[in-house]
Design a protein around this motif. Structure first.
Motif, PDB file in Angstrom:
ATOM      1  N   THR A 141       3.591  -5.377  -2.790  1.00  0.00           N
ATOM      2  CA  THR A 141       3.961  -4.477  -1.701  1.00  0.00           C
ATOM      3  C   THR A 141       5.452  -4.138  -1.783  1.00  0.00           C
ATOM      4  O   THR A 141       6.259  -4.941  -2.260  1.00  0.00           O
ATOM      5  CB  THR A 141       3.689  -5.121  -0.331  1.00  0.00           C
ATOM      6  N   PRO A 142       5.855  -2.961  -1.281  1.00  0.00           N
ATOM      7  CA  PRO A 142       7.274  -2.635  -1.248  1.00  0.00           C
ATOM      8  C   PRO A 142       7.983  -3.291  -0.067  1.00  0.00           C
ATOM      9  O   PRO A 142       7.357  -3.664   0.927  1.00  0.00           O
ATOM     10  CB  PRO A 142       7.285  -1.112  -1.096  1.00  0.00           C
ATOM     11  N   ALA A 143       9.291  -3.443  -0.195  1.00  0.00           N
ATOM     12  CA  ALA A 143      10.134  -3.912   0.903  1.00  0.00           C
ATOM     13  C   ALA A 143      11.448  -3.143   0.849  1.00  0.00           C
ATOM     14  O   ALA A 143      11.887  -2.720  -0.221  1.00  0.00           O
ATOM     15  CB  ALA A 143      10.387  -5.409   0.801  1.00  0.00           C
ATOM     16  N   LEU A 144      12.057  -2.987   2.001  1.00  0.00           N
ATOM     17  CA  LEU A 144      13.264  -2.176   2.138  1.00  0.00           C
ATOM     18  C   LEU A 144      14.192  -2.844   3.133  1.00  0.00           C
ATOM     19  O   LEU A 144      13.742  -3.402   4.133  1.00  0.00           O
ATOM     20  CB  LEU A 144      12.859  -0.783   2.643  1.00  0.00           C
ATOM     21  N   LEU A 145      15.493  -2.793   2.864  1.00  0.00           N
ATOM     22  CA  LEU A 145      16.477  -3.305   3.811  1.00  0.00           C
ATOM     23  C   LEU A 145      17.409  -2.180   4.249  1.00  0.00           C
ATOM     24  O   LEU A 145      17.622  -1.217   3.515  1.00  0.00           O
ATOM     25  CB  LEU A 145      17.290  -4.440   3.182  1.00  0.00           C
ATOM     26  N   GLN A 146      17.959  -2.322   5.455  1.00  0.00           N
ATOM     27  CA  GLN A 146      18.883  -1.311   5.975  1.00  0.00           C
ATOM     28  C   GLN A 146      20.108  -1.206   5.082  1.00  0.00           C
ATOM     29  O   GLN A 146      20.580  -0.114   4.769  1.00  0.00           O
ATOM     30  CB  GLN A 146      19.300  -1.676   7.410  1.00  0.00           C
ATOM     31  N   LYS A 147      20.612  -2.365   4.671  1.00  0.00           N
ATOM     32  CA  LYS A 147      21.743  -2.399   3.742  1.00  0.00           C
ATOM     33  C   LYS A 147      21.251  -2.910   2.394  1.00  0.00           C
ATOM     34  O   LYS A 147      20.276  -3.661   2.322  1.00  0.00           O
ATOM     35  CB  LYS A 147      22.853  -3.309   4.274  1.00  0.00           C
ATOM     36  N   VAL A 148      21.922  -2.494   1.327  1.00  0.00           N
ATOM     37  CA  VAL A 148      21.496  -2.930   0.000  1.00  0.00           C
ATOM     38  C   VAL A 148      21.693  -4.443  -0.150  1.00  0.00           C
ATOM     39  O   VAL A 148      22.549  -5.043   0.498  1.00  0.00           O
ATOM     40  CB  VAL A 148      22.272  -2.177  -1.107  1.00  0.00           C
ATOM     41  N   ALA A 149      20.879  -5.040  -1.027  1.00  0.00           N
ATOM     42  CA  ALA A 149      20.927  -6.486  -1.247  1.00  0.00           C
ATOM     43  C   ALA A 149      20.426  -6.780  -2.657  1.00  0.00           C
ATOM     44  O   ALA A 149      19.669  -5.998  -3.231  1.00  0.00           O
ATOM     45  CB  ALA A 149      20.061  -7.212  -0.225  1.00  0.00           C
ATOM     46  N   THR A 150      20.834  -7.898  -3.214  1.00  0.00           N
ATOM     47  CA  THR A 150      20.325  -8.296  -4.525  1.00  0.00           C
ATOM     48  C   THR A 150      18.884  -8.787  -4.388  1.00  0.00           C
ATOM     49  O   THR A 150      18.438  -9.122  -3.282  1.00  0.00           O
ATOM     50  CB  THR A 150      21.175  -9.424  -5.141  1.00  0.00           C
ATOM     51  N   VAL A 151      18.161  -8.848  -5.507  1.00  0.00           N
ATOM     52  CA  VAL A 151      16.780  -9.347  -5.438  1.00  0.00           C
ATOM     53  C   VAL A 151      16.767 -10.799  -4.968  1.00  0.00           C
ATOM     54  O   VAL A 151      15.809 -11.242  -4.325  1.00  0.00           O
ATOM     55  CB  VAL A 151      16.051  -9.196  -6.790  1.00  0.00           C
ATOM     56  N   GLN A 152      17.828 -11.519  -5.257  1.00  0.00           N
ATOM     57  CA  GLN A 152      17.925 -12.907  -4.792  1.00  0.00           C
ATOM     58  C   GLN A 152      18.019 -12.949  -3.267  1.00  0.00           C
ATOM     59  O   GLN A 152      17.398 -13.804  -2.614  1.00  0.00           O
ATOM     60  CB  GLN A 152      19.144 -13.581  -5.421  1.00  0.00           C
ATOM     61  N   GLU A 153      18.757 -12.014  -2.685  1.00  0.00           N
ATOM     62  CA  GLU A 153      18.851 -11.938  -1.218  1.00  0.00           C
ATOM     63  C   GLU A 153      17.537 -11.474  -0.602  1.00  0.00           C
ATOM     64  O   GLU A 153      17.148 -11.936   0.483  1.00  0.00           O
ATOM     65  CB  GLU A 153      20.004 -11.009  -0.831  1.00  0.00           C
ATOM     66  N   PHE A 154      16.831 -10.572  -1.278  1.00  0.00           N
ATOM     67  CA  PHE A 154      15.487 -10.200  -0.822  1.00  0.00           C
ATOM     68  C   PHE A 154      14.576 -11.429  -0.820  1.00  0.00           C
ATOM     69  O   PHE A 154      13.753 -11.609   0.069  1.00  0.00           O
ATOM     70  CB  PHE A 154      14.887  -9.120  -1.727  1.00  0.00           C
TER      71      PHE A 154
END
Length: 229
Positions: A3-16
């Protein structure tokens, strides 16, 4: 489940990974690093959560005006619910779901890699005027998603080599060949270069290497999550 995921601010895949309980995470859609707004459509649980038409830097860019129609109709990785069955597909944004199916999730990028490579239509490659914004024939860190005939999903990130940053990675035609070799019938390109990154089983891998041979840990806007059902 992918599934896709999205954050308001950009983040590294580690932070995701810290936010989502996922087995694997792969960078996905395009975005503008200057304003951190999407340039790809993202649909999650049937709701449009990212719309490139709301990105003023994209819409008002005079150099892209003639391409906007194509930019707003790029290829998407989709998850459908067909009765009680989950089905994955790759389709243009304008395409309707198959009969009896409803669109659950989608994330756009492009160009399509398989069954054919759509460099002119989606990568805006213009050989006559030597335009190739994606550097499609140059080796680079690249990310892709594919679907096999039996419906399995293949996630791929090709990294550069620290000792040969300028001459390693993969071109888009070679990436299409790789996805075919791995068993994909359908495949599409995701964001590339410094965005290429993969989290798997507690480890994070980055794709792009700087001239000193260090991997670039660039934050991204959207990802694909692999989660247990």
């Amino acid at each position: 489940m992918v599934t896709p995921a999205l954050l308001q601010k950009v983040a590294t895949v580690q932070e995701f990974a810290q936010k989502h309980q996922a087995v694997a995470i792969l960078n996905a859609g395009f975005f503008d690093p200057a304003n951190q707004k999407t340039t790809s459509y993202v649909v999650i649980q049937g709701e449009l959560v990212a719309n490139p038409k709301e990105n003023e830097r994209l819409v008002n860019n005079p150099n892209l005006k003639s391409y906007l129609g194509q930019i707003f109709n790029r290829t998407e990785f989709r998850r459908y619910l067909c009765g009680q069955t989950i089905r994955y597909s790759i389709a243009l944004h304008s395409q309707s779901p198959p009969a009896g199916c409803q669109l659950v999730d989608a994330i756009g990028a492009g160009p399509r890699l398989l069954p054919e490579l759509t460099l002119e239509k989606e990568g805006f490659v213009d050989n006559a005027n030597k335009r190739d914004a994606l550097g499609s024939n140059q080796p680079n860190a690249r990310t892709a998603v594919g679907i096999t005939r039996d419906g399995s999903v293949i996630l791929v990130m090709v990294a550069q080599k620290p000792l040969a940053p300028a001459n390693s990675g993969i071109s888009l035609p070679a990436l299409a060949d790789l996805m075919k070799t791995l068993g994909a019938d359908q495949a599409m390109n995701l964001d590339r270069g410094s965005s290429s990154s993969l989290y798997y089983n507690g480890k994070t891998f980055y794709g792009k290497v700087d001239l000193e041979g260090n991997f670039i840990k660039r934050p991204v806007k959207s990802v694909l999550l692999v989660q247990k059902n």
